[in-house]
Write a protein that holds these residues in place. Structure first.
Motif, mmCIF file in Angstrom:
data_model
loop_
_atom_site.group_PDB
_atom_site.id
_atom_site.type_symbol
_atom_site.label_atom_id
_atom_site.label_comp_id
_atom_site.label_asym_id
_atom_site.label_seq_id
_atom_site.Cartn_x
_atom_site.Cartn_y
_atom_site.Cartn_z
ATOM 1 N N THR A 148 95.865 23.349 17.855
ATOM 2 C CA THR A 148 94.427 23.618 17.786
ATOM 3 C C THR A 148 94.131 24.527 16.599
ATOM 4 O O THR A 148 94.966 25.336 16.212
ATOM 5 N N LEU A 149 92.946 24.369 16.051
ATOM 6 C CA LEU A 149 92.534 25.244 14.944
ATOM 7 C C LEU A 149 91.795 26.474 15.447
ATOM 8 O O LEU A 149 91.391 27.319 14.657
ATOM 9 N N ASN A 150 91.595 26.578 16.754
ATOM 10 C CA ASN A 150 90.919 27.730 17.347
ATOM 11 C C ASN A 150 91.939 28.808 17.700
ATOM 12 O O ASN A 150 92.470 28.837 18.804
ATOM 13 N N ARG A 151 92.211 29.662 16.707
ATOM 14 C CA ARG A 151 93.139 30.777 16.880
ATOM 15 C C ARG A 151 92.518 32.002 16.243
ATOM 16 O O ARG A 151 91.933 31.906 15.171
ATOM 17 N N PRO A 152 92.646 33.176 16.865
ATOM 18 C CA PRO A 152 91.980 34.380 16.349
ATOM 19 C C PRO A 152 92.352 34.725 14.909
ATOM 20 O O PRO A 152 91.473 35.018 14.091
ATOM 21 N N GLY A 153 93.630 34.719 14.587
ATOM 22 C CA GLY A 153 94.049 35.060 13.229
ATOM 23 C C GLY A 153 93.571 34.042 12.212
ATOM 24 O O GLY A 153 93.101 34.393 11.117
ATOM 25 N N LEU A 154 93.678 32.773 12.568
ATOM 26 C CA LEU A 154 93.213 31.711 11.674
ATOM 27 C C LEU A 154 91.697 31.773 11.515
ATOM 28 O O LEU A 154 91.184 31.583 10.408
ATOM 29 N N ASP A 155 90.986 32.061 12.588
ATOM 30 C CA ASP A 155 89.525 32.206 12.498
ATOM 31 C C ASP A 155 89.140 33.328 11.535
ATOM 32 O O ASP A 155 88.235 33.168 10.709
ATOM 33 N N ARG A 156 89.833 34.465 11.619
ATOM 34 C CA ARG A 156 89.541 35.587 10.713
ATOM 35 C C ARG A 156 89.855 35.203 9.269
ATOM 36 O O ARG A 156 89.108 35.532 8.344
ATOM 37 N N LEU A 157 90.958 34.480 9.071
ATOM 38 C CA LEU A 157 91.326 34.024 7.731
ATOM 39 C C LEU A 157 90.262 33.079 7.177
ATOM 40 O O LEU A 157 89.813 33.238 6.042
ATOM 41 N N ARG A 158 89.843 32.117 7.969
ATOM 42 C CA ARG A 158 88.829 31.167 7.517
ATOM 43 C C ARG A 158 87.524 31.882 7.170
ATOM 44 O O ARG A 158 86.876 31.544 6.180
ATOM 45 N N ASP A 159 87.149 32.874 7.975
ATOM 46 C CA ASP A 159 85.942 33.656 7.677
ATOM 47 C C ASP A 159 86.092 34.400 6.350
ATOM 48 O O ASP A 159 85.160 34.433 5.544
ATOM 49 N N VAL A 185 87.959 33.580 3.827
ATOM 50 C CA VAL A 185 87.904 32.606 2.738
ATOM 51 C C VAL A 185 86.461 32.195 2.478
ATOM 52 O O VAL A 185 86.014 32.147 1.334
ATOM 53 N N ARG A 186 85.712 31.931 3.542
ATOM 54 C CA ARG A 186 84.301 31.516 3.398
ATOM 55 C C ARG A 186 83.460 32.561 2.675
ATOM 56 O O ARG A 186 82.543 32.222 1.935
ATOM 57 N N THR A 187 83.762 33.835 2.910
ATOM 58 C CA THR A 187 82.967 34.892 2.278
ATOM 59 C C THR A 187 83.496 35.271 0.894
ATOM 60 O O THR A 187 82.982 36.198 0.272
ATOM 61 N N GLY A 188 84.519 34.567 0.435
ATOM 62 C CA GLY A 188 85.038 34.809 -0.907
ATOM 63 C C GLY A 188 85.983 35.989 -1.022
ATOM 64 O O GLY A 188 86.305 36.410 -2.132
ATOM 65 N N GLU A 189 86.441 36.526 0.097
ATOM 66 C CA GLU A 189 87.360 37.671 0.072
ATOM 67 C C GLU A 189 88.795 37.265 -0.262
ATOM 68 O O GLU A 189 89.585 38.101 -0.685
ATOM 69 N N VAL A 190 89.126 36.008 -0.048
ATOM 70 C CA VAL A 190 90.495 35.520 -0.212
ATOM 71 C C VAL A 190 90.506 34.378 -1.209
ATOM 72 O O VAL A 190 89.670 33.485 -1.146
ATOM 73 N N GLU A 191 91.478 34.427 -2.111
ATOM 74 C CA GLU A 191 91.596 33.368 -3.111
ATOM 75 C C GLU A 191 92.913 32.607 -3.034
ATOM 76 O O GLU A 191 93.055 31.564 -3.644
ATOM 77 N N ARG A 192 93.864 33.154 -2.275
ATOM 78 C CA ARG A 192 95.153 32.472 -2.135
ATOM 79 C C ARG A 192 95.734 32.799 -0.776
ATOM 80 O O ARG A 192 95.769 33.957 -0.369
ATOM 81 N N VAL A 193 96.207 31.753 -0.075
ATOM 82 C CA VAL A 193 96.818 31.904 1.245
ATOM 83 C C VAL A 193 98.248 31.393 1.165
ATOM 84 O O VAL A 193 98.486 30.262 0.757
ATOM 85 N N LEU A 194 99.178 32.244 1.560
ATOM 86 C CA LEU A 194 100.579 31.860 1.577
ATOM 87 C C LEU A 194 101.046 31.636 3.011
ATOM 88 O O LEU A 194 100.673 32.392 3.908
ATOM 89 N N VAL A 195 101.859 30.610 3.209
ATOM 90 C CA VAL A 195 102.506 30.335 4.495
ATOM 91 C C VAL A 195 103.947 29.944 4.207
ATOM 92 O O VAL A 195 104.265 29.483 3.114
ATOM 93 N N THR A 196 104.818 30.126 5.189
ATOM 94 C CA THR A 196 106.213 29.724 4.985
ATOM 95 C C THR A 196 106.382 28.222 5.115
ATOM 96 O O THR A 196 107.316 27.660 4.562
ATOM 97 N N ASP A 197 105.477 27.587 5.837
ATOM 98 C CA ASP A 197 105.562 26.146 6.065
ATOM 99 C C ASP A 197 104.163 25.658 6.442
ATOM 100 O O ASP A 197 103.460 26.355 7.186
#
Length: 105
Positions: free
Chosen positions: A53-64, A66-78
């Motif tokens: 599911t895409l409904n996860r607290p950490g992912l929701d905060r990350l998406r927010d 990104v939407r507000t322009g605070e984040v320009e690059r997201v790193l994940v291990t996989d």
């Protein structure tokens, strides 16, 4: 450019095999090799949440962020840390790119 990290484990078996700290160690090493640091506020995490599911607290905060322009690059291990389902992963990646995240080359 603000770089962030997203980490997730969903099961106790996964938590033992690939802990969040192991994921963070790998991502911090990568960021450090690029001459940057990863601050604690740049880490978005979900402990015990399924990638189905895409409904996860950490992912929701990350998406927010990104939407507000605070984040320009997201790193994940996989990529499966973001989503298990291919269609959901593509939707999420398109969303991140649409709001200004750069694509890794």
């Amino acid at each position: 450019m603000r770089t962030t990290a997203y980490v997730r484990v969903s099961t106790s078996r996964q938590a033992q095999a690939q802990t969040i700290e192991q994921q963070l160690d790998r991502l911090r090493a990568h960021v450090h090799a690029c001459g940057e640091d990863l601050a604690s506020e740049d880490i978005f995490r979900d402990d015990g949440y399924s990638g189905a599911t895409l409904n996860r607290p950490g992912l929701d905060r990350l998406r927010d962020a990104v939407r507000t322009g605070e984040v320009e690059r997201v790193l994940v291990t996989d990529p499966d840390r973001l989503a298990r389902n291919y269609v959901q992963l593509m939707v999420l990646l398109e969303e991140l790119e649409r709001f200004g995240c750069v694509k890794a080359e």
